[in-house]
Scaffold this motif. Structure first.
Motif, PDB file in Angstrom:
ATOM      1  N   GLY A  60       0.811  -1.213   0.000  1.00  0.00           N
ATOM      2  CA  GLY A  60       0.000   0.000   0.000  1.00  0.00           C
ATOM      3  C   GLY A  60       0.844   1.262   0.000  1.00  0.00           C
ATOM      4  N   ALA A  61       2.072   1.154   0.497  1.00  0.00           N
ATOM      5  CA  ALA A  61       2.971   2.311   0.527  1.00  0.00           C
ATOM      6  C   ALA A  61       3.557   2.612  -0.844  1.00  0.00           C
ATOM      7  CB  ALA A  61       4.094   2.081   1.533  1.00  0.00           C
ATOM      8  N   TRP A  62       3.657   1.615  -1.702  1.00  0.00           N
ATOM      9  CA  TRP A  62       4.246   1.819  -3.025  1.00  0.00           C
ATOM     10  C   TRP A  62       3.536   2.936  -3.781  1.00  0.00           C
ATOM     11  CZ3 TRP A  62       3.921  -4.005  -4.689  1.00  0.00           C
ATOM     12  CH2 TRP A  62       4.715  -4.780  -3.849  1.00  0.00           C
ATOM     13  N   VAL A  63       2.227   2.936  -3.698  1.00  0.00           N
ATOM     14  CA  VAL A  63       1.423   3.939  -4.406  1.00  0.00           C
ATOM     15  C   VAL A  63       1.759   5.335  -3.907  1.00  0.00           C
ATOM     16  CG1 VAL A  63      -0.913   4.610  -5.057  1.00  0.00           C
ATOM     17  CG2 VAL A  63      -0.413   2.216  -4.555  1.00  0.00           C
ATOM     18  N   ILE A  64       1.948   5.454  -2.617  1.00  0.00           N
ATOM     19  CA  ILE A  64       2.272   6.748  -2.020  1.00  0.00           C
ATOM     20  C   ILE A  64       3.611   7.248  -2.565  1.00  0.00           C
ATOM     21  CG2 ILE A  64       2.755   7.945   0.157  1.00  0.00           C
ATOM     22  CD1 ILE A  64       0.781   5.921   1.493  1.00  0.00           C
ATOM     23  N   GLY A  65       4.590   6.355  -2.681  1.00  0.00           N
ATOM     24  CA  GLY A  65       5.890   6.735  -3.219  1.00  0.00           C
ATOM     25  C   GLY A  65       5.810   7.197  -4.662  1.00  0.00           C
ATOM     26  N   ILE A  66       5.058   6.486  -5.480  1.00  0.00           N
ATOM     27  CA  ILE A  66       4.895   6.872  -6.887  1.00  0.00           C
ATOM     28  C   ILE A  66       4.172   8.210  -6.985  1.00  0.00           C
ATOM     29  CG2 ILE A  66       3.685   6.245  -9.026  1.00  0.00           C
ATOM     30  CD1 ILE A  66       4.516   3.317  -8.379  1.00  0.00           C
ATOM     31  N   PHE A 144     -10.177  14.470 -11.895  1.00  0.00           N
ATOM     32  CA  PHE A 144      -8.827  14.194 -11.397  1.00  0.00           C
ATOM     33  C   PHE A 144      -8.862  13.923  -9.894  1.00  0.00           C
ATOM     34  CE2 PHE A 144      -4.888  15.926  -9.544  1.00  0.00           C
ATOM     35  CZ  PHE A 144      -3.958  15.106 -10.146  1.00  0.00           C
ATOM     36  N   TYR A 145      -9.528  14.792  -9.158  1.00  0.00           N
ATOM     37  CA  TYR A 145      -9.591  14.629  -7.706  1.00  0.00           C
ATOM     38  C   TYR A 145     -10.504  13.463  -7.316  1.00  0.00           C
ATOM     39  CZ  TYR A 145      -6.968  18.924  -7.617  1.00  0.00           C
ATOM     40  OH  TYR A 145      -5.988  19.859  -7.805  1.00  0.00           O
ATOM     41  N   ALA A 146     -11.509  13.170  -8.135  1.00  0.00           N
ATOM     42  CA  ALA A 146     -12.377  12.010  -7.871  1.00  0.00           C
ATOM     43  C   ALA A 146     -11.582  10.710  -7.982  1.00  0.00           C
ATOM     44  CB  ALA A 146     -13.557  12.003  -8.839  1.00  0.00           C
ATOM     45  N   LEU A 147     -10.733  10.621  -9.006  1.00  0.00           N
ATOM     46  CA  LEU A 147      -9.896   9.426  -9.159  1.00  0.00           C
ATOM     47  C   LEU A 147      -8.977   9.249  -7.956  1.00  0.00           C
ATOM     48  CD1 LEU A 147      -8.969   9.620 -12.947  1.00  0.00           C
ATOM     49  CD2 LEU A 147     -10.332   7.845 -11.828  1.00  0.00           C
ATOM     50  N   PHE A 148      -8.474  10.351  -7.422  1.00  0.00           N
ATOM     51  CA  PHE A 148      -7.590  10.239  -6.267  1.00  0.00           C
ATOM     52  C   PHE A 148      -8.340   9.869  -4.998  1.00  0.00           C
ATOM     53  CE2 PHE A 148      -4.493  11.958  -9.057  1.00  0.00           C
ATOM     54  CZ  PHE A 148      -3.381  11.234  -8.684  1.00  0.00           C
ATOM     55  N   ALA A 149      -9.565  10.304  -4.877  1.00  0.00           N
ATOM     56  CA  ALA A 149     -10.365   9.888  -3.719  1.00  0.00           C
ATOM     57  C   ALA A 149     -10.572   8.371  -3.760  1.00  0.00           C
ATOM     58  CB  ALA A 149     -11.701  10.628  -3.709  1.00  0.00           C
ATOM     59  N   VAL A 150     -10.932   7.856  -4.934  1.00  0.00           N
ATOM     60  CA  VAL A 150     -11.119   6.404  -5.104  1.00  0.00           C
ATOM     61  C   VAL A 150      -9.796   5.677  -4.882  1.00  0.00           C
ATOM     62  CG1 VAL A 150     -11.679   4.594  -6.779  1.00  0.00           C
ATOM     63  CG2 VAL A 150     -13.111   6.640  -6.622  1.00  0.00           C
ATOM     64  N   ARG A 151      -8.736   6.212  -5.480  1.00  0.00           N
ATOM     65  CA  ARG A 151      -7.415   5.598  -5.346  1.00  0.00           C
ATOM     66  C   ARG A 151      -7.010   5.466  -3.885  1.00  0.00           C
ATOM     67  NH1 ARG A 151      -2.017   8.160  -5.537  1.00  0.00           N
ATOM     68  NH2 ARG A 151      -3.015   9.339  -3.900  1.00  0.00           N
ATOM     69  N   ASN A 152      -7.293   6.492  -3.075  1.00  0.00           N
ATOM     70  CA  ASN A 152      -6.900   6.446  -1.668  1.00  0.00           C
ATOM     71  C   ASN A 152      -7.658   5.381  -0.891  1.00  0.00           C
ATOM     72  OD1 ASN A 152      -4.954   8.326  -2.064  1.00  0.00           O
ATOM     73  ND2 ASN A 152      -5.995   9.985  -1.025  1.00  0.00           N
ATOM     74  N   VAL A 153      -8.896   5.119  -1.275  1.00  0.00           N
ATOM     75  CA  VAL A 153      -9.640   4.015  -0.648  1.00  0.00           C
ATOM     76  C   VAL A 153      -8.951   2.688  -0.977  1.00  0.00           C
ATOM     77  CG1 VAL A 153     -11.823   2.738  -0.656  1.00  0.00           C
ATOM     78  CG2 VAL A 153     -11.843   5.247  -0.595  1.00  0.00           C
ATOM     79  N   ILE A 154      -8.558   2.525  -2.239  1.00  0.00           N
ATOM     80  CA  ILE A 154      -7.858   1.296  -2.645  1.00  0.00           C
ATOM     81  C   ILE A 154      -6.527   1.172  -1.909  1.00  0.00           C
ATOM     82  CG2 ILE A 154      -6.786   0.082  -4.587  1.00  0.00           C
ATOM     83  CD1 ILE A 154      -8.968   1.372  -6.379  1.00  0.00           C
ATOM     84  N   VAL A 155      -5.809   2.283  -1.763  1.00  0.00           N
ATOM     85  CA  VAL A 155      -4.536   2.274  -1.033  1.00  0.00           C
ATOM     86  C   VAL A 155      -4.754   1.747   0.386  1.00  0.00           C
ATOM     87  CG1 VAL A 155      -2.781   3.761   0.046  1.00  0.00           C
ATOM     88  CG2 VAL A 155      -3.374   4.065  -2.359  1.00  0.00           C
ATOM     89  N   MET A 156      -5.812   2.193   1.038  1.00  0.00           N
ATOM     90  CA  MET A 156      -6.063   1.748   2.413  1.00  0.00           C
ATOM     91  C   MET A 156      -6.311   0.243   2.473  1.00  0.00           C
ATOM     92  SD  MET A 156      -8.026   4.920   4.258  1.00  0.00           S
ATOM     93  CE  MET A 156      -9.259   5.195   3.000  1.00  0.00           C
ATOM     94  N   PHE A 157      -7.008  -0.291   1.475  1.00  0.00           N
ATOM     95  CA  PHE A 157      -7.225  -1.742   1.438  1.00  0.00           C
ATOM     96  C   PHE A 157      -5.946  -2.499   1.104  1.00  0.00           C
ATOM     97  CE2 PHE A 157     -11.768  -0.616   0.892  1.00  0.00           C
ATOM     98  CZ  PHE A 157     -12.290  -1.387   1.925  1.00  0.00           C
ATOM     99  N   ALA A 158      -5.016  -1.860   0.387  1.00  0.00           N
ATOM    100  CA  ALA A 158      -3.763  -2.506  -0.011  1.00  0.00           C
ATOM    101  C   ALA A 158      -2.712  -2.508   1.101  1.00  0.00           C
ATOM    102  CB  ALA A 158      -3.192  -1.825  -1.255  1.00  0.00           C
ATOM    103  N   LEU A 159      -2.924  -1.711   2.135  1.00  0.00           N
ATOM    104  CA  LEU A 159      -1.942  -1.655   3.218  1.00  0.00           C
ATOM    105  C   LEU A 159      -1.792  -3.022   3.875  1.00  0.00           C
ATOM    106  CD1 LEU A 159      -2.966   1.745   4.812  1.00  0.00           C
ATOM    107  CD2 LEU A 159      -0.812   1.250   3.617  1.00  0.00           C
ATOM    108  N   GLU A 160      -0.571  -3.371   4.206  1.00  0.00           N
ATOM    109  CA  GLU A 160      -0.310  -4.662   4.844  1.00  0.00           C
ATOM    110  C   GLU A 160      -0.332  -4.564   6.357  1.00  0.00           C
ATOM    111  OE1 GLU A 160       3.118  -6.497   3.032  1.00  0.00           O
ATOM    112  OE2 GLU A 160       2.366  -6.013   1.040  1.00  0.00           O
ATOM    113  N   SER A 161      -0.288  -3.347   6.863  1.00  0.00           N
ATOM    114  CA  SER A 161      -0.349  -3.113   8.297  1.00  0.00           C
ATOM    115  C   SER A 161      -1.203  -1.868   8.511  1.00  0.00           C
ATOM    116  CB  SER A 161       1.068  -2.894   8.838  1.00  0.00           C
ATOM    117  OG  SER A 161       1.025  -2.489  10.184  1.00  0.00           O
ATOM    118  N   TYR A 162      -2.172  -1.965   9.418  1.00  0.00           N
ATOM    119  CA  TYR A 162      -3.064  -0.840   9.674  1.00  0.00           C
ATOM    120  C   TYR A 162      -2.698  -0.181  11.003  1.00  0.00           C
ATOM    121  CZ  TYR A 162      -5.794  -2.643   5.828  1.00  0.00           C
ATOM    122  OH  TYR A 162      -6.178  -3.064   4.592  1.00  0.00           O
ATOM    123  N   SER A 163      -2.347   1.096  10.907  1.00  0.00           N
ATOM    124  CA  SER A 163      -2.028   1.891  12.093  1.00  0.00           C
ATOM    125  C   SER A 163      -2.278   3.341  11.722  1.00  0.00           C
ATOM    126  CB  SER A 163      -0.562   1.686  12.498  1.00  0.00           C
ATOM    127  OG  SER A 163       0.305   2.214  11.509  1.00  0.00           O
TER     128      SER A 163
END
Length: 196
Positions: A60-66, A144-163
């Protein structure tokens, strides 16, 4: 259930899909992003990426780096193309707050405080863009901002550790995207005679 790596790949693809037309529009001089917003977003996102990696955010962090790397590239393009370079004292405060998170992380050895500071700075970094979108609601693309809102939901599901360290940034920036969309929609709905 989709694997974390697959969710991350989907989020990365969505990131690139969202950024491509935005970057192309900058190149065509169709939009003029606020340079300092993108500088702030780039710096904060890259630092949060490293903090999320340290907190075992995994795929889930990979997306944040990109996203951070692309945001820095957009800041460069905006500067090169003479985007909105009106930088206020408040913009400088956001920038200094972003930079201040590094010593906090270094001295506490805990990325959570850096992520809290950076998330606050990143959300506040929407300030110049919100100001511009209020005055010029057609200068920012809602999709553009709608895609990022959706993307951030996916990022949260992709995280391997929740904190707090891993979830706060994508949740807060996704919410900020939704609020910006609402502002743009309301300003556009007001009609051209109400925009002055």
């Amino acid at each position: 259930m989709l694997s974390k790596q697959l969710l991350s790949a989907i989020a990365i693809a969505l990131t690139i899909y969202a950024y491509y037309p935005y970057i192309r529009s900058i190149g065509r001089n169709e939009i003029r992003p606020h340079v300092f917003s993108w500088v702030i977003w780039g710096i904060t996102t890259v630092i949060v990426f490293f903090a999320a990696l340290q907190a075992d955010g995994g795929a889930g962090a990979w997306v944040i780096g990109i996203s951070g790397a692309i945001a820095i590239f957009i800041a460069f393009l905006a500067f090169q193309k003479k985007g909105d370079i009106h930088i206020t004292k408040t913009d400088w405060l956001f920038f200094l707050a972003a930079i201040s998170s590094l010593p906090v992380w270094y001295f506490t050895s805990d990325p959570v405080w850096s992520v809290v500071i950076l998330t606050l700075v990143d959300v506040l970094g929407f300030g110049p863009t919100i100001r511009k979108a209020y005055d010029q609601p057609y200068s920012e693309p809602m999709n553009f901002y709608a895609l990022f809102a959706v993307r951030n939901v996916i990022v949260m599901f992709a995280l391997e550790s929740y904190s707090l360290t891993t979830v706060l940034f994508p949740a807060a920036t996704g919410a900020a995207c939704l609020l910006l969309i609402l502002l743009i929609y309301l300003r556009r709905s007001a009609g051209p005679d109400q925009l002055d």
